[in-house]
Design an enzyme around this catalytic site. Structure first.
Site, PDB file in Angstrom:
ATOM      1  N   TYR A   1      10.860 -24.050 -22.600  1.00 61.73           N
ATOM      2  CA  TYR A   1      11.902 -23.821 -21.575  1.00 61.73           C
ATOM      3  C   TYR A   1      13.288 -23.509 -22.153  1.00 61.73           C
ATOM      4  CZ  TYR A   1       8.797 -24.386 -17.661  1.00 61.73           C
ATOM      5  OH  TYR A   1       7.798 -24.171 -16.740  1.00 61.73           O
TER       6      TYR A   1
ATOM      7  N   GLU B   1       4.337 -29.389 -13.990  1.00 60.40           N
ATOM      8  CA  GLU B   1       3.302 -28.934 -14.928  1.00 60.40           C
ATOM      9  C   GLU B   1       2.683 -30.123 -15.668  1.00 60.40           C
ATOM     10  OE1 GLU B   1       5.340 -25.693 -16.981  1.00 60.40           O
ATOM     11  OE2 GLU B   1       5.477 -24.642 -15.062  1.00 60.40           O
TER      12      GLU B   1
HETATM   13  C1  HEM Z   1      12.609 -21.695 -14.891  1.00 65.59           C
HETATM   14  C2  HEM Z   1      11.849 -21.030 -15.717  1.00 65.59           C
HETATM   15  C3  HEM Z   1      10.717 -20.115 -15.333  1.00 65.59           C
HETATM   16  C4  HEM Z   1      10.489 -19.404 -14.190  1.00 65.59           C
HETATM   17  C5  HEM Z   1      11.332 -19.357 -12.922  1.00 65.59           C
HETATM   18  C6  HEM Z   1       9.249 -18.694 -14.372  1.00 65.59           C
HETATM   19  C7  HEM Z   1       8.685 -17.851 -13.420  1.00 65.59           C
HETATM   20  C8  HEM Z   1       7.473 -17.220 -13.560  1.00 65.59           C
HETATM   21  C9  HEM Z   1       6.854 -16.388 -12.559  1.00 65.59           C
HETATM   22  C10 HEM Z   1       7.452 -16.068 -11.196  1.00 65.59           C
HETATM   23  C11 HEM Z   1       5.682 -15.963 -13.044  1.00 65.59           C
HETATM   24  C12 HEM Z   1       4.673 -15.044 -12.346  1.00 65.59           C
HETATM   25  C13 HEM Z   1       3.630 -15.893 -11.661  1.00 65.59           C
HETATM   26  C14 HEM Z   1       2.582 -15.030 -10.977  1.00 65.59           C
HETATM   27  O1  HEM Z   1       2.931 -14.314 -10.033  1.00 65.59           O
HETATM   28  O2  HEM Z   1       1.436 -15.058 -11.426  1.00 65.59           O
HETATM   29  C15 HEM Z   1       5.539 -16.508 -14.367  1.00 65.59           C
HETATM   30  C16 HEM Z   1       4.481 -16.267 -15.208  1.00 65.59           C
HETATM   31  C17 HEM Z   1       4.513 -16.560 -16.539  1.00 65.59           C
HETATM   32  N1  HEM Z   1       5.424 -17.354 -17.177  1.00 65.59           N
HETATM   33 FE1  HEM Z   1       7.044 -18.220 -16.383  1.00 65.59          FE
HETATM   34  N2  HEM Z   1       8.762 -18.952 -15.608  1.00 65.59           N
HETATM   35  C18 HEM Z   1       9.628 -19.818 -16.235  1.00 65.59           C
HETATM   36  C19 HEM Z   1       9.504 -20.328 -17.497  1.00 65.59           C
HETATM   37  C20 HEM Z   1       8.558 -19.926 -18.402  1.00 65.59           C
HETATM   38  C21 HEM Z   1       8.496 -20.376 -19.764  1.00 65.59           C
HETATM   39  C22 HEM Z   1       9.429 -21.403 -20.407  1.00 65.59           C
HETATM   40  C23 HEM Z   1       7.463 -19.713 -20.340  1.00 65.59           C
HETATM   41  C24 HEM Z   1       7.012 -19.811 -21.780  1.00 65.59           C
HETATM   42  C25 HEM Z   1       7.491 -19.082 -22.719  1.00 65.59           C
HETATM   43  C26 HEM Z   1       6.852 -18.877 -19.325  1.00 65.59           C
HETATM   44  C27 HEM Z   1       5.754 -18.073 -19.507  1.00 65.59           C
HETATM   45  C28 HEM Z   1       5.090 -17.399 -18.499  1.00 65.59           C
HETATM   46  C29 HEM Z   1       3.914 -16.598 -18.720  1.00 65.59           C
HETATM   47  C30 HEM Z   1       3.224 -16.371 -20.069  1.00 65.59           C
HETATM   48  C31 HEM Z   1       3.542 -16.064 -17.489  1.00 65.59           C
HETATM   49  C32 HEM Z   1       2.384 -15.110 -17.195  1.00 65.59           C
HETATM   50  C33 HEM Z   1       2.862 -13.753 -17.579  1.00 65.59           C
HETATM   51  C34 HEM Z   1       1.866 -12.640 -17.392  1.00 65.59           C
HETATM   52  O3  HEM Z   1       0.985 -12.678 -16.554  1.00 65.59           O
HETATM   53  O4  HEM Z   1       2.039 -11.702 -18.159  1.00 65.59           O
HETATM   54  N3  HEM Z   1       7.550 -19.029 -18.166  1.00 65.59           N
HETATM   55  N4  HEM Z   1       6.644 -17.297 -14.656  1.00 65.59           N
END
Ligand code: HEM
Ligand SMILES: Cc1cc2nc3c(=O)[nH]c(=O)nc-3n(C[C@H](O)[C@H](O)[C@H](O)COP(=O)(O)OP(=O)(O)OC[C@H]3O[C@@H](n4cnc5c(N)ncnc54)[C@H](O)[C@@H]3O)c2cc1C
Length: 392
Positions: free
Chosen positions: A95, A137
């Site tokens: 994060y 989580e």
């Molecule tokens: C407040 C912080 C964060 C928000 C608001 C956020 C938001 C999101 C959203 C909206 C999605 C798409 C979900 C979907 O429609 O399937 C997503 C996917 C993802 N997030 Fe986050 N995220 C956050 C933090 C993180 C962190 C810290 C990581 C790690 C490095 C991360 C890694 C990922 C990955 C790997 C995906 C899937 C991407 C893909 O399908 O290519 N996120 N996140």
């Protein structure tokens, strides 16, 4: 708790951030992958190239900032993110990396408007959201580990059987390599495969296409043209091989209502509906199983679904071919347009619909269902990728 001063700054700068949200996330990802290459393997690089993940993150950040005082309205959106993160194995230590790079991207895109005060407020808001996600989580990780047959992180599975389902879809039956118990799952959930393909670590989600409660999981994978993981699975993964899996996750799951159920899918979108089908029938529900395929060579699981009709007269099945072959003459053809759905659905529109297929299919079916009087909250859908906008 976010200070009132920070809330005021966010409210004042939200229009500017909203106007260039995808520019910000467009700067954010390359910056993060350059500064912290270790997180790149968590991200699907196809979603990066297509821009769908950039858009999903931008939408999430804007929706969050617009609802700081009533986060409860974001319930489903937060849960979708939590489920996806947990399936991919995102950890608390990731994060601060995202926070740092997001703020740097805001600074770069907003320019002079991004004063230290503005960045401080957005940093505070990010910290609050991060805390919320990390907590949810961890609860999910702990729940997965505590369930009978459950686990935390990745577990090694053995491919015990492969089955060709159509010209393009192959099923893989998976059992824990340690011979241990296997956690059950909710019909409609997915797992994540963590693979090393020629030295490159990649992750992909696959819905479980079997009913829960068996001694194996089954995934059914469509070969995508030049698809990295689907090509690898089809061409290189054999019975006896081992694969790393995360525990089942996802909220596109069968509810326990009694009203009639419509499972409306196209192509490989059939997979989660297959895991819902038998539990729904066993619970006594009337089920309308509507499926669109290109033609008979692409259609998968036709015989399995038809066989269920023997034991369950409450199952109504309609398969349509959109690009029939000469040998498909006599088979129902066409699309699930409004007229077709009107003819197939029960007159009483008090239904639960589960919708999954290509984006254009889902958009058109969603619009037709709404015109036919099905309430928006009764239509559930999932994307085989980051969430996109479906309603016009
Ligand atoms: C407040 C912080 C964060 C928000 C608001 C956020 C938001 C999101 C959203 C909206 C999605 C798409 C979900 C979907 O429609 O399937 C997503 C996917 C993802 N997030 Fe986050 N995220 C956050 C933090 C993180 C962190 C810290 C990581 C790690 C490095 C991360 C890694 C990922 C990955 C790997 C995906 C899937 C991407 C893909 O399908 O290519 N996120 N996140
Ligand atoms: C919750 C969930 C459940 C899913 N369930 C299933 C399931 O049950 N069955 C199933 O088959 N799939 C499922 N998927 C999709 C799956 O995760 C993969 O996305 C799919 O298998 C394709 O991955 P791949 O590595 O083979 O293809 P990728 O290599 O990711 O490529 C996908 C397509 O994009 C094209 N492409 C790649 N890079 C670019 C680029 N730079 N520009 C333009 N085009 C590009 C490729 O040529 C290919 O046609 C699910 C996804 C999610 C999120």
């Amino acid at each position: 708790m976010l200070s009132q001063a920070s809330k005021d700054i966010i409210a004042a700068t939200l229009p500017a951030v909203k106007a260039c949200a995808t520019d910000i996330t467009g700067v954010f990802y390359p910056l993060m992958f350059e500064r912290y290459p270790e997180v790149k393997a968590f991200f699907n690089q196809t979603h990066q190239a297509q821009g769908t993940q950039r858009q999903a993150l931008a939408n999430a950040v804007v929706a969050y900032a617009a609802n700081l005082d009533r986060l409860e309205v974001l319930g489903d959106a937060v849960s979708l993110i939590v489920q996806k993160h947990v399936s991919l194995g995102i950890q608390p230590e990731h994060y601060p990396i995202v926070g740092e790079c997001l703020l740097a991207a805001i600074r770069e895109v907003l320019g002079e408007a991004a004063t230290d005060q503005v960045l401080g407020a957005w940093g505070e808001a990010y910290g609050q959201l991060a805390e919320l996600l990390i907590g949810a989580e961890e609860a999910q990780y702990a729940g997965n580990a505590a369930r009978p047959g459950g686990w935390r992180g990745e577990r090694t599975f053995k491919v015990v059987r492969r089955e060709r389902e159509s010209e393009v879809i192959e099923s893989f039956y998976l059992q824990p390599a340690d011979g241990g118990e296997l956690a059950t799952f909710k019909p409609g959930q997915y797992i994540c495969l963590v693979l090393d393909i020629d030295g490159q670590q990649v992750r992909r989600n696959y819905s479980l296409s079997c009913r829960p409660g068996l001694d194996y999981y089954r995934i059914s994978v469509k070969r995508e043209p030049s698809g990295l993981v689907s090509g690898y699975l089809h061409d290189r993964v054999l019975v006896g091989d081992e694969l790393l899996l995360s525990a089942p996750a996802g909220d596109f799951v069968l509810n326990d209502a009694e009203r009639p159920l419509v499972l409306l899918s196209a192509g490989v979108g059939i997979t989660p509906t297959l895991s819902m089908l038998r539990p729904a029938l066993e619970s006594g529900r009337v089920v309308h199983f509507l499926h669109g395929a290109l033609n008979s060579r692409h259609q998968a699981f036709g015989a399995d679904v038809a066989a269920l009709q023997q034991g369950y007269p409450a199952l109504q099945v309609q398969v349509l071919y959109s690009e029939p072959l000469a040998e498909d003459a006599g088979q129902p053809q066409g699309l699930f347009d409004q007229a077709r759905l009107a003819a197939l659905l029960p007159a009483e529109r008090d239904l639960d619909v589960y919708l999954l297929g290509p984006k254009a299919f889902m958009q058109s079916c969603h619009a037709s269902l709404r015109s036919l009087g099905v309430a928006a909250e009764r239509i559930r859908y999932e994307f085989f990728g980051p969430l996109e906008v479906i309603e016009g």
